[in-house]
Design a protein around this motif. Structure first.
Motif, PDB file in Angstrom:
ATOM      1  N   LYS A 256      21.815   5.677  40.113  1.00  0.00           N
ATOM      2  CA  LYS A 256      21.474   4.494  40.900  1.00  0.00           C
ATOM      3  C   LYS A 256      21.205   4.929  42.333  1.00  0.00           C
ATOM      4  N   PRO A 257      20.522   4.120  43.135  1.00  0.00           N
ATOM      5  CA  PRO A 257      20.263   4.503  44.523  1.00  0.00           C
ATOM      6  C   PRO A 257      21.572   4.696  45.300  1.00  0.00           C
ATOM      7  N   VAL A 258      21.557   5.632  46.230  1.00  0.00           N
ATOM      8  CA  VAL A 258      22.732   5.927  47.054  1.00  0.00           C
ATOM      9  C   VAL A 258      22.402   5.652  48.512  1.00  0.00           C
ATOM     10  N   ASP A 259      23.275   4.871  49.152  1.00  0.00           N
ATOM     11  CA  ASP A 259      23.134   4.599  50.589  1.00  0.00           C
ATOM     12  C   ASP A 259      24.535   4.531  51.172  1.00  0.00           C
ATOM     13  N   ASP A 260      25.037   5.676  51.630  1.00  0.00           N
ATOM     14  CA  ASP A 260      26.409   5.790  52.119  1.00  0.00           C
ATOM     15  C   ASP A 260      26.399   5.878  53.645  1.00  0.00           C
ATOM     16  N   PRO A 261      26.810   4.822  54.356  1.00  0.00           N
ATOM     17  CA  PRO A 261      26.791   4.841  55.824  1.00  0.00           C
ATOM     18  C   PRO A 261      27.760   5.846  56.422  1.00  0.00           C
ATOM     19  N   LYS A 262      28.793   6.232  55.681  1.00  0.00           N
ATOM     20  CA  LYS A 262      29.773   7.174  56.224  1.00  0.00           C
ATOM     21  C   LYS A 262      29.243   8.612  56.228  1.00  0.00           C
ATOM     22  N   SER A 263      28.575   8.980  55.143  1.00  0.00           N
ATOM     23  CA  SER A 263      28.025  10.339  55.085  1.00  0.00           C
ATOM     24  C   SER A 263      26.554  10.366  55.462  1.00  0.00           C
ATOM     25  N   HIS A 264      25.973   9.172  55.644  1.00  0.00           N
ATOM     26  CA  HIS A 264      24.556   9.033  55.993  1.00  0.00           C
ATOM     27  C   HIS A 264      23.645   9.550  54.874  1.00  0.00           C
ATOM     28  N   LEU A 265      24.144   9.510  53.643  1.00  0.00           N
ATOM     29  CA  LEU A 265      23.364   9.978  52.504  1.00  0.00           C
ATOM     30  C   LEU A 265      22.538   8.834  51.931  1.00  0.00           C
ATOM     31  N   LYS A 266      21.241   9.065  51.811  1.00  0.00           N
ATOM     32  CA  LYS A 266      20.350   8.085  51.192  1.00  0.00           C
ATOM     33  C   LYS A 266      19.492   8.798  50.163  1.00  0.00           C
ATOM     34  N   LEU A 267      19.654   8.405  48.889  1.00  0.00           N
ATOM     35  CA  LEU A 267      18.883   9.005  47.811  1.00  0.00           C
ATOM     36  C   LEU A 267      18.420   7.912  46.852  1.00  0.00           C
TER      37      LEU A 267
END
Length: 616
Positions: free
Chosen positions: A324-335
């Motif tokens: 699924k799409p990843v959008d993690d504000p803590k690690s700033h990872l967007k995939l």
């Protein structure tokens, strides 16, 4: 200046002696100065003697030596091709007989031929009957060989200097830590190899301010015990959770001044404080792993945040898959969902994030790390990497610059030897697995874990007995099959088994306890306690003579010894000579089988390095 304008024949430059062979269409170096002859005529007219003495090119061109031709053409090729060959061509066209249908050698040689410098039947006809054959002056031949040999030597030395500089560069990249006796002093070890891979969260380097604890010496944040089988057909990568509650043993550490300091152990703490805290080095982490698993690591490799960025960039990125799409504000990872290629900062963010997968625990993060490493292994083994010199150099440079290792593998040559040994394992036979755990029952809030009461020890036993978690193909089991055959055959009666028992493990009094068990419960009355072994043993072994094979099989069955423990000799033993049983770190107590189960415990999740899995 061409050869004709020189005052002395001895001063002829060998670069001017290239002539065209009309039969092959190639230019050849001629140093015999045969008078008025083409290269073909010179060879045929002078017979066998001329065929060897006259052709003084480096090595023996006729014998197929590539070194002389390569050295000359490499070292002086530009001059020969752009100058000498054109000059020779002009001289051949002007000095040869018009309409003859062949090209003659340069005018210098033709002039010598008229003066009687030829050899053999044709030369005698040209220069007059009865003339003695003239040899090329030694000084001239010696000078030519020195000149051409010097070019070859320069090429070889230049290549050697390049390799030396490269080797010194890689050596200078590597950081080492003296861990004393915690590891193996040799690069390779007999039997299986165990390498502890440690990812530390020490916050150093540009761009890493958002990770780790400020001012921390770093923890053992990511930990993988990489077990390579004795026959190198398979490997098991065991992930150890950083939040595993355990007892950290006392450990000795080397200080900057060369002294040794013992750091007291700490009971009931997280595994990750086995490194960095209270001055502990990777040797302390290795000893903690050994205390938990009964498996002694031979070496360690430690990487930090920068290493992840550098290695993933050097390999050209690592392919990953998201369910699924990843959008993690803590690690700033967007995939996005599906496949992506990550490198540098994105790769580090993926390995660090906990809030994008599963129940946001460290255990789910471990699964993502295993999938990532599997993909990286596939990329490193791919033809795109192995056949690309630029990528290989970048990878080797980044790897040596990123790694901190023990002194046993602390050089470029040693690391290469280790990499070649590990590289024998096919990716499909590398299995990732996490240490089986349960929530810590002593906590109201589930923050830490403890080893599973049954599954953990079963998995450790499999690794100690070198049992693969992968179904290795039969042809890859050839070496193991021969070893396993040692357990098959007739067995002696317990009363006929004669054995000396030594303790090379960690359990005090193990040899005495084993002898008591053998005598009282197994009927092996001829067993003797020989106290401690001369040195610690990583695993239990049974040494025996060919005529004691039936006794060895009987004892192996009683104690649950694996095939890997059997060490047959070559000479028969005397009538009263005993076998030698050395208990190792895999010995857990009298009556407890040393061998592990044939299959992994039910419920353990495994992942293969050759298969891509989408992170959930």
């Amino acid at each position: 200046m061409d050869a004709q304008s020189r005052g002395r024949a001895d001063d002829i430059d060998p670069a001017d002696q290239w002539v065209l062979n009309p039969q092959t269409g190639h230019y050849e170096l001629r140093l015999d100065h045969s008078a008025g002859e083409s290269p073909v005529a010179a060879r045929t007219a002078t017979g066998a003697d001329s065929g060897h003495r006259g052709d003084t090119r480096i090595g023996s061109q006729r014998d197929g030596s590539a070194s002389g031709d390569a050295g000359l053409r490499e070292g002086s090729g530009r001059r020969e091709e752009s100058g000498s060959r054109e000059e020779s061509g002009r001289r051949e066209e002007s000095g040869g007989r018009e309409g003859s249908g062949r090209r003659e050698v340069p005018g210098q040689r033709s002039r010598r031929a008229a003066q009687g410098g030829g050899r053999g039947a044709d030369a005698s006809a040209a220069g007059g009957a009865g003339r003695r054959k003239r040899k090329a002056p030694k000084a001239r031949r010696k000078k030519a060989l020195m000149w051409t040999g010097g070019v070859t030597a320069f090429v070889v030395v230049a290549a050697g200097v390049g390799a030396y500089v490269l080797y010194e560069r890689f050596n200078g990249n590597i950081s080492t830590i003296d861990i004393g006796d915690a590891g193996n002093k040799d690069v390779l070890s007999e039997g299986p190899m165990n390498i502890l891979i440690i990812g530390t969260d020490k916050r150093t380097g540009k761009g890493n301010e958002g990770y780790g604890d400020k001012g921390s010496e770093g923890h053992a944040d990511t930990n993988i015990l990489f077990h390579v089988s004795e026959d190198r057909t398979n490997a098991t990568a065991l992930s150890i959770p950083r939040d595993l509650m355990t007892d950290i043993p006392d450990c000795e550490t080397k200080q900057p001044d060369g002294s040794t300091k013992t750091i007291p152990g700490t009971p009931g703490v997280r595994f990750n404080v086995s490194l960095g805290q209270e001055g502990r080095n990777p040797g302390c982490t290795m000893q903690t792993v050994e205390a938990i698993t009964g498996i002694k690591p031979d070496h360690f490799m430690m990487v930090d945040f920068n290493a992840v960025k550098e290695l993933t960039t050097a390999v050209g990125g690592v392919k990953v898959c998201m369910a699924k799409p990843v959008d993690d504000p803590k690690s700033h990872l967007k995939l996005p969902a599906g496949e992506s290629v990550v490198a540098g900062e994105d790769a580090l963010a993926l390995l660090r994030t906990r809030h994008s997968f599963g129940n946001e625990s460290d255990l789910d993060r471990i699964k993502v790390q295993q999938q990532f490493l599997g993909s990286m292994i596939r990329e490193m083994k791919s033809s795109d990497t192995l056949t690309n010199p630029t990528k290989l150099f970048k990878l080797a440079d980044a790897a040596t610059n990123a790694l901190t290792v023990d002194q046993g593998i602390g050089s470029a040559k040693k690391l290469m030897t280790l990499a070649q040994e590990i590289g024998k394992v096919d990716a499909k036979n590398i299995t990732f697995v996490t240490l089986p755990v349960i929530d810590n029952p002593a906590e109201a809030v589930r923050a830490t874990v403890v080893p599973h009461p049954t599954q953990a020890e079963q998995l450790f036993a499999m690794m100690r007995s070198d049992t693969s978690l992968t179904e290795v193909k039969q042809k890859e089991k050839a070496a193991k099959s021969a070893q396993a055959a040692l357990l098959k055959g007739p067995k002696a009666a317990p009363a006929d088994v004669r054995v000396d028992v030594l303790n090379g493990g960690e359990i005090a009094g193990a040899a005495g306890a084993t002898v008591t068990w053998l005598q009282n419960q197994q009927g092996v009355l001829k067993s003797t306690n020989k106290a401690n072994a001369p040195e610690k043993a990583g695993r239990t072994t049974l040494e025996y003579a060919p005529n004691q094979a039936d006794q060895a099989r009987a004892l192996a069955e009683m104690m649950g010894l694996p095939a890997a423990a059997m060490k047959p000799g070559t000479a028969d033993a005397g009538e009263l000579e005993a076998m030698v049983l050395t208990l190792g770190a895999d010995f857990k107590g009298a009556g407890i089988p040393i061998t592990g189960p044939a299959k992994a415990p039910e419920g353990i999740e495994k992942a293969s390095a050759d298969k891509a899995v989408c992170a959930k």
